[in-house]
Design a protein around this motif. Structure first.
Motif, mmCIF file in Angstrom:
data_model
loop_
_atom_site.group_PDB
_atom_site.id
_atom_site.type_symbol
_atom_site.label_atom_id
_atom_site.label_comp_id
_atom_site.label_asym_id
_atom_site.label_seq_id
_atom_site.Cartn_x
_atom_site.Cartn_y
_atom_site.Cartn_z
ATOM 1 N N ARG A 149 0.830 -1.210 0.000
ATOM 2 C CA ARG A 149 0.000 0.000 0.000
ATOM 3 C C ARG A 149 0.859 1.253 0.000
ATOM 4 N N GLY A 150 2.125 1.089 0.310
ATOM 5 C CA GLY A 150 3.072 2.201 0.280
ATOM 6 C C GLY A 150 4.455 1.709 0.628
ATOM 7 N N VAL A 151 5.467 2.338 0.051
ATOM 8 C CA VAL A 151 6.859 1.989 0.313
ATOM 9 C C VAL A 151 7.626 3.276 0.572
ATOM 10 N N GLY A 152 8.525 3.223 1.544
ATOM 11 C CA GLY A 152 9.421 4.347 1.816
ATOM 12 C C GLY A 152 10.852 3.881 1.823
ATOM 13 N N VAL A 153 11.715 4.607 1.122
ATOM 14 C CA VAL A 153 13.142 4.291 1.087
ATOM 15 C C VAL A 153 13.910 5.590 1.293
ATOM 16 N N VAL A 154 14.804 5.592 2.273
ATOM 17 C CA VAL A 154 15.706 6.720 2.508
ATOM 18 C C VAL A 154 17.123 6.174 2.466
ATOM 19 N N VAL A 155 17.976 6.802 1.661
ATOM 20 C CA VAL A 155 19.378 6.393 1.556
ATOM 21 C C VAL A 155 20.238 7.581 1.967
ATOM 22 N N GLU A 156 21.199 7.323 2.864
ATOM 23 C CA GLU A 156 22.176 8.324 3.293
ATOM 24 C C GLU A 156 23.548 7.783 2.934
ATOM 25 N N LEU A 174 2.361 6.138 1.874
ATOM 26 C CA LEU A 174 3.463 6.838 2.543
ATOM 27 C C LEU A 174 3.773 8.159 1.856
ATOM 28 N N HIS A 175 3.333 8.310 0.645
ATOM 29 C CA HIS A 175 3.467 9.583 -0.066
ATOM 30 C C HIS A 175 2.236 10.455 0.126
ATOM 31 N N ASP A 176 1.058 9.836 0.028
ATOM 32 C CA ASP A 176 -0.192 10.592 -0.042
ATOM 33 C C ASP A 176 -0.835 10.904 1.301
ATOM 34 N N ASP A 177 -0.639 10.045 2.297
ATOM 35 C CA ASP A 177 -1.303 10.206 3.596
ATOM 36 C C ASP A 177 -0.335 10.911 4.556
ATOM 37 N N GLN A 221 0.698 8.819 7.694
ATOM 38 C CA GLN A 221 1.581 7.687 7.396
ATOM 39 C C GLN A 221 2.981 8.176 7.028
ATOM 40 N N ARG A 222 3.024 9.240 6.243
ATOM 41 C CA ARG A 222 4.304 9.833 5.841
ATOM 42 C C ARG A 222 5.082 10.272 7.078
ATOM 43 N N ALA A 223 4.399 10.982 7.987
ATOM 44 C CA ALA A 223 5.039 11.491 9.200
ATOM 45 C C ALA A 223 5.546 10.349 10.075
ATOM 46 N N GLU A 224 4.763 9.267 10.174
ATOM 47 C CA GLU A 224 5.193 8.129 10.999
ATOM 48 C C GLU A 224 6.470 7.507 10.441
ATOM 49 N N PHE A 225 6.490 7.278 9.130
ATOM 50 C CA PHE A 225 7.688 6.676 8.519
ATOM 51 C C PHE A 225 8.901 7.579 8.724
ATOM 52 N N LEU A 226 8.748 8.866 8.417
ATOM 53 C CA LEU A 226 9.889 9.771 8.531
ATOM 54 C C LEU A 226 10.334 9.943 9.980
ATOM 55 N N ALA A 227 9.401 9.891 10.931
ATOM 56 C CA ALA A 227 9.777 9.974 12.344
ATOM 57 C C ALA A 227 10.597 8.758 12.754
#
Length: 198
Positions: free
Chosen positions: A143-150, A177-180, A183-189
């Motif tokens: 339903r959504g995917v989040g990827v952060v690369v450092e 994770l993009h639209d809500d 959900q976006r805030a939870e992933f980024l937190a």
């Protein structure tokens, strides 16, 4: 259990040719292969680059989400080792990968293997980030995917700007994770606690 195989299309490595090319490069840079310490360097260079650029095949094991789990699954601090396609110098860092399950869930180690699969080639960090997200979204019906690369890019820290210690951060968020916003805030937190800036 479903096990689609992900294969990186690439021509076979010509080790002898790579070794000759490494010897030519070192000579063109003014280094003498007659020096004892450099005599075997072309062979070692060819082997090292072949290893750095060898993307392993991957079976992405997934399972039906029979329990209906619908909260975030996040794997943090996945090692990233890749090679910048612009200068053929390494960049290293970590990836944080999360997804909101849909009809399937992944074996947790497979998230790290997907990152490694796409990192092991001449690459850009931006493309790596989007490739990992797209592959997981497609294979998991997420339903959504989040990827952060450092990552720190040696093409920037060892040459050019010589900005040692700088990091580049890229992100891709899809679906909920993009639209809500929640959900976006939870992933980024969750991943921000690992050093990612807002």
């Amino acid at each position: 259990m479903w096990r689609p195989r992900i294969v990186h299309d690439r021509r076979p490595v010509d080790t002898a040719r790579a070794q000759r090319a490494a010897a030519d490069l070192l000579g063109a840079l003014g280094l003498s292969l007659d020096d004892a310490g450099l005599r075997d360097t072309p062979r070692r260079m060819a082997q090292a680059w072949a290893e750095l650029l060898a993307a392993p095949e991957l079976e992405l094991t997934t399972f039906p989400n029979d329990d209906g789990y619908d909260e975030l699954v996040v794997v943090e601090d996945i090692p990233v080792r890749s090679v910048c396609e612009h200068h053929m110098l390494p960049f290293v860092g970590v990836a944080h990968v999360g997804y909101l399950p849909g009809s399937r869930i992944a074996g947790l180690s497979k998230l790290t293997r997907v990152v490694d699969h796409f990192a092991r080639r001449a690459q850009t960090q931006e493309r790596l980030t989007t490739q990992v997200a797209a592959e997981l979204e497609r294979r998991l019906d997420a339903r959504g995917v989040g990827v952060v690369v450092e990552a720190e890019h040696t093409c920037m820290s060892l040459r050019g700007a010589r900005a040692a210690g700088t990091r580049t951060v890229t992100s891709t968020l899809t679906g909920a994770l993009h639209d809500d916003p929640a959900q976006r805030a939870e992933f980024l937190a969750l991943v921000r606690g690992r050093g990612v800036r807002p």
